[in-house]
Every structure is written in C-alpha cells, then in structure tokens.
Design an enzyme around this catalytic site. Structure first.
Site, short mmCIF file in Angstrom:
data_model
loop_
_atom_site.label_atom_id
_atom_site.label_comp_id
_atom_site.label_asym_id
_atom_site.label_seq_id
_atom_site.Cartn_x
_atom_site.Cartn_y
_atom_site.Cartn_z
N LYS A 132 0.86 -1.19 0.00
CA LYS A 132 0.00 0.00 0.00
C LYS A 132 0.90 1.23 0.00
O LYS A 132 2.05 1.20 0.47
CB LYS A 132 -0.94 0.02 1.20
CG LYS A 132 -0.27 0.08 2.58
CD LYS A 132 0.02 1.49 3.06
CE LYS A 132 0.73 1.54 4.40
NZ LYS A 132 1.49 2.75 4.65
N ASP A 139 -2.69 -0.70 10.08
CA ASP A 139 -2.86 -0.78 8.62
C ASP A 139 -3.53 -2.07 8.15
O ASP A 139 -3.85 -2.21 6.98
CB ASP A 139 -1.48 -0.69 7.93
CG ASP A 139 -0.86 0.69 8.08
OD1 ASP A 139 -1.61 1.64 8.41
OD2 ASP A 139 0.36 0.82 7.86
O1 C5P Z 1 -0.82 -0.16 15.06
P1 C5P Z 1 0.62 -0.39 14.73
O2 C5P Z 1 1.19 -1.58 15.46
O3 C5P Z 1 0.89 -0.41 13.28
O4 C5P Z 1 1.39 0.88 15.30
C1 C5P Z 1 2.77 0.92 15.52
C2 C5P Z 1 3.11 2.14 16.38
O5 C5P Z 1 2.81 3.32 15.64
C3 C5P Z 1 2.23 2.23 17.61
O6 C5P Z 1 2.84 1.58 18.70
C4 C5P Z 1 2.15 3.71 17.85
O7 C5P Z 1 3.30 4.15 18.55
C5 C5P Z 1 2.24 4.30 16.48
N1 C5P Z 1 0.93 4.69 15.93
C6 C5P Z 1 0.33 5.86 16.39
N2 C5P Z 1 -0.88 6.24 15.85
C7 C5P Z 1 -1.48 5.51 14.90
C8 C5P Z 1 -0.90 4.32 14.41
C9 C5P Z 1 0.32 3.95 14.96
O8 C5P Z 1 0.87 6.54 17.24
N3 C5P Z 1 -2.65 5.93 14.39
#
Ligand code: C5P
Length: 407
Positions: free
Chosen positions: A125, A252
């Site tokens: 993506k 994602d």
């Molecule tokens: O959800 P995911 O595991 O992909 O997110 C990885 C890190 O990115 C999270 O631990 C967070 O610190 C940050 N994040 C965030 N806000 C989002 C998505 C991710 O702060 N909307």
C-alpha cells in the site's frame, strides 16, 4: 405427587428447549463439523441434528407419560423410588443418546478433511495522503489518510487441515517465524475469534516487500492470512468482521484486508471506500535507511507538527478521476518532519525528474513512491533508479478485492 413428578419431565423438557433454541437461532451452527461444509451441507447437518433432538425429546416425554400412568396406580409409598428410578433412567438414556447422535452425523458429514491450499497475494500500500493529528489518550494518533493498493506483493500459500499445529515458513531468513511475526499472530487471532478448531495450518511466505518501508508489508501479510483462512474455514464470515478483528493486529491491517482506494480515519480502523484511483503506475523506492513507525510518530510529537487539514481536495480529485489533481493533493506529515538533507528528498527529486506526476514518502517511510501515467515511463524510471537503489519496484494501481457493502 407433583413435587416428585415434575422432575421426570426435566430431561425431555430441556431437550425440547434445546431444539426450540436451535430453531430460534437459525444463523448459529448447531453442528460443528470438523471439516468446512458448503452452506447447503451445513444447513442439512444442522437440520439432521435438530430433527434428532426433537425425536429424542418427544420419545422421552412419551416414555415419562407411560411410566407415570402405570406408577400412579401403585400404592403411594412405592412411588418415590420408582420416580427416582425413572429420572435416573432418563438421565442415563439422554447421556447415552448423545454419543450415537454425534457419531451418526459425523459419519455422514465429518470424514477426515482433505488438505486444501489457497494462495494469496499480499500487495503493498502507499498513502496518497497521510495527515497525522494529535496523540489520543490511548497513545495512538488520530489519522486521516487515503491509502492505495499497488501491485507489488509478497505471496502466501496457506495449507489447511494438515493435522499439525500452526507453522510459518519464510523465504527471508531474517524474518521471525513465531508469534512475533504478524502473519502468525493473524492466524492465531482468526481461530480464537471464530472459535473454529485449528486442525493444522501451514503458511509459506514468499517475501518481496521490504520491511520498515511504510509499504504495509507486514500488515499485507497478516491480512492475506486472514483472507486465506476465511476462504478455507469460514467463507460466510462478513468482510467487516474480518476487518474489525484485523484492527487488533495493527493499524494498517484493516485496510489491507480488501484494499483499493480507501479513506482511513481514527487509528486506521475506520474505512470508507473512495472512487478508485484512475489506472496508473507506481515506482516504489526503498533506500537502505529504515524508519521505525514509532520513532517517526515521536518525531511528529517533538515538532508538534500536526495536520488536521482533512482530505477534501484528494477526495474531490479522485471523484473527478483527475490524476494530476490527485498528485497535487498528495501530502504526508511524516515527510514534513524529515531533515532537509534526508535521502528521501533526493529520491523524490529523481522520481520527478524521470517523469513522475507526483512523488511522496509512503506511510512513515522510508520508501518513496512515484506515480506515472503509463507503464513504459514507470518501467524506464524503475530500471534507472535500480542502479542507485536496488530495492526499487514497479507495479500498477489495484482496485479493491471485494465490494464494500457497508456504504
Ligand atoms: O498499530 P501499529 O502496530 O501499526 O502501530 C505501531 C506504532 O505506531 C504504535 O505503537 C504507535 O506508537 C504508532 N501509531 C500511532 N498512531 C497511529 C498508528 C500507529 O501513534 N494511528
């Protein structure tokens, strides 16, 4: 008299209740088959089980009546032990009937399931738009994003009913193959959510997408596992449900379940499909440097560089099918907090000089994508850039896999 005899009807009454409950809950599976049944066979299996329960309940009720009729003619002192004996008989009979009923239906429907294989493409993506807002109380940042699927992918081969446990193998030896891999966790999540028994699943991951690139490689793999398991074990599971369980795996992952051109809000879990991007080509360039998502969010917080401008221009450009306007509306908050001497800007400039209509950091990076109107110019740019950045890929824009039904 009544005080003793109502108990005699307890077992058949319970059986009748179970059968009625089965009728009142037509969507619930009564017969959990050890192998996936087609919807028609599942309905038939449920019907068989339901009919047997009715017959069983009625037979016991009739037996209770008969015994009661003859016992009432006995002197009252002898009634109590006979009533207890009848109850015991019914309970033992009920327990003894469960096994043959189960066995009969399993014989009809539940032969050892044959191994089945599904191959899924886990496509990359890019974020045509990524506006990061302030951090929420739960630690995540509020997002407005427009994501687009690109035809550059990992490939997953998922084998079901292997009789073993859950197994993941990967073409890239640097990648973990235990529960620290999101694809593995996706399978665990699928079985725990659906309550379906894991009768052995092996996942073979052919890795092409670079990691820590902002191309959603890990998320795409997890989503591909969910799609494959849905097809193999629960084809009737609604896509919306698959997306909501995907949200527990990563921000994602819900998008990657169906992909296409989608407006994302919240933490990444609120999806609204958009008019698909006009057909075009992408060149994806991953420099050797990698960015950690968490660190990039921290960088935004340090700069307090939040973007709440929304996605109106992008949505309008997409609705008009205007590719140059889409490129003009592209923005990414992460790109704005990078130091000016970052390699990202050099890649972006090269892409634009090679004919890209627009170029931008994807997600939290470090990959940069360029949009090209036609295949030829995209392939030429890809070949030219590979000399400097070997991890350069080229692929067309892809529409979503399945129609969204909730809009
Ligand atoms: O959800 P995911 O595991 O992909 O997110 C990885 C890190 O990115 C999270 O631990 C967070 O610190 C940050 N994040 C965030 N806000 C989002 C998505 C991710 O702060 N909307």
């Amino acid at each position: 008299m009544l005080r003793i005899w109502w108990c005699v009807y307890l077992v058949p009454a319970l059986m009748l209740l179970c059968a009625a409950w089965g009728y009142l809950m037509p969507r619930r599976r009564l017969y959990p088959s050890p192998r996936p049944l087609t919807a028609e066979r599942q309905r038939f299996a449920d019907g068989q089980l339901r009919r047997m329960l009715w017959q069983f309940a009625l037979a016991f009720a009739a037996l209770g009546l008969l015994v009661m009729g003859s016992v009432r003619r006995l002197p009252s002192g002898a009634q109590r032990p006979i009533a207890y004996a009848v109850m015991l008989l019914q309970a033992v009979g009920a327990a003894a009937m469960v096994i043959p009923i189960e066995r009969a239906i399993r014989e009809r429907f539940g032969d050892a399931p044959a191994e089945q294989t599904v191959t899924e493409r886990a496509s990359a993506k890019v974020n045509l738009l990524l506006a990061v807002g302030e951090q929420r109380p739960d630690g995540y940042h509020e997002l407005v994003s427009v994501m687009q699927t690109v035809d550059v992918c990992d490939t997953l081969t998922v084998r079901a009913h292997t009789g073993g446990g859950l197994e993941l193998t990967c073409s890239n030896p640097d990648l973990p193959t235990d529960e620290s891999n999101l694809a593995y966790r996706a399978a665990v999540k699928f079985f725990s959510y659906t309550g379906i028994e894991n009768d052995g699943v092996s996942i073979e991951l052919q890795k092409l997408l670079p990691m820590q690139a902002g191309l959603g490689g890990g998320s795409a793999d997890a989503a591909a596992v969910l799609r494959a398991l849905r097809q193999l074990y629960a084809p009737e599971l609604p896509w919306e449900e698959l997306e909501s369980l995907a949200a527990d795996l990563g921000s994602d992952v819900p998008f990657c379940v169906r992909g296409g051109t989608v407006l994302i809000r919240g933490r990444g879990e609120r999806l609204a499909p958009l008019v698909p991007l006009p057909p075009c080509w992408f060149v994806l360039v991953k420099p050797p440097v990698s960015f950690s998502t968490r660190t990039m969010y921290e960088l935004i917080d340090r700069h307090r560089c939040y973007d709440t401008s929304g996605a109106d221009d992008m949505v309008t450009a997409l609705s008009a099918g205007d590719l140059p306007a889409v490129c003009a509306a592209m923005t990414n908050t992460f790109q704005r907090v990078l130091p000016p001497d970052s390699e990202i800007f050099a890649i972006r400039a090269r892409l634009l000089s090679l004919g890209a209509l627009g170029a931008m950091l994807s997600g939290s990076g470090s990959a940069v994508f360029g949009i090209f109107a036609d295949e030829e110019s995209a392939r030429m740019a890809c070949a030219a850039l590979r000399g400097t950045w070997p991890e350069t890929f080229c692929g067309r824009s892809l529409p979503g896999r399945q129609a969204f039904s909730h809009v």
